[in-house]
Design a protein around this motif. Structure first.
Motif, short mmCIF file in Angstrom:
data_model
loop_
_atom_site.label_atom_id
_atom_site.label_comp_id
_atom_site.label_asym_id
_atom_site.label_seq_id
_atom_site.Cartn_x
_atom_site.Cartn_y
_atom_site.Cartn_z
N ALA A 129 0.85 -1.19 0.00
CA ALA A 129 0.00 0.00 0.00
C ALA A 129 0.88 1.24 0.00
CB ALA A 129 -0.92 0.01 1.21
N LEU A 130 0.61 2.17 -0.90
CA LEU A 130 1.27 3.47 -0.93
C LEU A 130 0.27 4.49 -0.41
CD1 LEU A 130 3.55 5.43 -1.75
CD2 LEU A 130 2.54 5.48 -4.04
N LEU A 131 0.61 5.16 0.71
CA LEU A 131 -0.30 6.08 1.38
C LEU A 131 0.34 7.45 1.43
CD1 LEU A 131 -1.19 3.76 4.42
CD2 LEU A 131 -2.30 3.84 2.16
N THR A 132 -0.37 8.47 0.95
CA THR A 132 0.17 9.82 0.90
C THR A 132 -0.82 10.82 1.47
OG1 THR A 132 -0.67 10.22 -1.35
CG2 THR A 132 1.54 9.29 -1.15
N ALA A 133 -0.28 11.92 1.99
CA ALA A 133 -1.07 13.07 2.42
C ALA A 133 -0.17 14.29 2.28
CB ALA A 133 -1.55 12.91 3.86
N GLY A 134 -0.73 15.47 2.51
CA GLY A 134 0.06 16.68 2.34
C GLY A 134 0.36 17.01 0.89
N THR A 135 -0.39 16.43 -0.03
CA THR A 135 -0.27 16.85 -1.43
C THR A 135 -0.58 18.34 -1.53
OG1 THR A 135 -0.90 14.64 -2.16
CG2 THR A 135 -1.10 16.41 -3.77
#
Length: 244
Positions: free
Chosen positions: A51-57
């Motif tokens: 799983a690749l999880l991102t935030a703060g885009t």
């Protein structure tokens, strides 16, 4: 073209690693400087999904940033059957400034995918995600909220997929995340093909994004949805089967 962004993380090694995606940036204060985008890799070493999880885009959207930082603490004591790669502040210059766009180049990270390795910092980050991280991923979640300018229903969004098999995998991901509302959309008038989750779709990776709050504050309901949705996805996809 190969990304100019680099990290010391060995994504194949079991265990917990933390470093930065180091984005080259020549400035008045550092001719050979780099922007440190924080990144963590949790690898159970058992060959399960990633799983690749991102935030703060967007830097002024806080629910996803907080949720991923809290998830990091949980994963440190969780047995994994797969791998989780987390970037809780993907556009770090925007996060540090509390702005939607980067103060370095004015870039809106969710409007420049698949990116450009020779472009400014924002385009270079997008290109690194597209060329280096997407090939490692079996699913992608990019957490967003309304930020300082928008007011949204608490919801998850996904693109339709390129064929029936991809569409089924995307709908499974939406169902597992379990937001109060879910929408399948082509993203018209919302970034369309230049968003992170659209770039994931183009590589056949099930992906969703969210809108989990509004205003330049933190939505407690949005944070709860992010936290519970992430746990369900990791459990239901066999990455962290014991996660509650």
């Amino acid at each position: 073209m190969k990304s100019r962004v680099w990290t010391t993380i060995n994504f194949d090694a079991p265990g917990i690693q933390s470093d930065f995606a180091r984005v080259p940036y020549s400035s008045d204060t550092s001719a050979y400087g780099w922007i440190p985008v924080p990144m963590l890799c949790f690898n159970g070493g058992k060959g399960g999904p990633t799983a690749l999880l991102t935030a703060g885009t967007h830097g002024d959207e806080y629910e996803g940033q907080v949720a991923l930082r809290k998830l990091v603490r949980e994963l440190a004591v969780t047995k994994l059957q797969g791998r989780v790669i987390i970037l809780p502040a993907l556009n770090l210059p925007a996060v540090a400034a509390g702005r939607r766009t980067s103060p370095l180049d004015g870039g809106n990270l969710n409007r420049v995918f698949p990116g450009n390795p020779e472009g400014g910092p924002t385009a270079a980050i997008a290109h690194y995600v597209t060329t280096e991280l997407f090939p490692l991923a079996d699913l992608v979640i990019d957490l967003h909220s309304g930020g300082s300018s928008l007011d949204y229903l608490l919801m998850a969004l996904a693109r339709p997929g390129r064929n029936q098999g991809e569409a089924e995998a995307i709908r499974r991901l939406l169902k597992s995340f379990g937001a109060p509302y879910s929408l399948v959309t082509d993203g018209a008038n919302g970034g369309a093909g230049a968003t992170l989750y659209a770039a994931a779709e183009q590589q056949g990776i099930p992906a969703l994004t969210t809108e989990l709050g509004s205003g330049s504050t933190l939505s407690e309901p949005g944070l709860v949805i992010a936290e519970s949705g992430l746990r369900r996805v990791l459990r239901d996809h066999g990455i962290a089967p014991d996660m509650e």
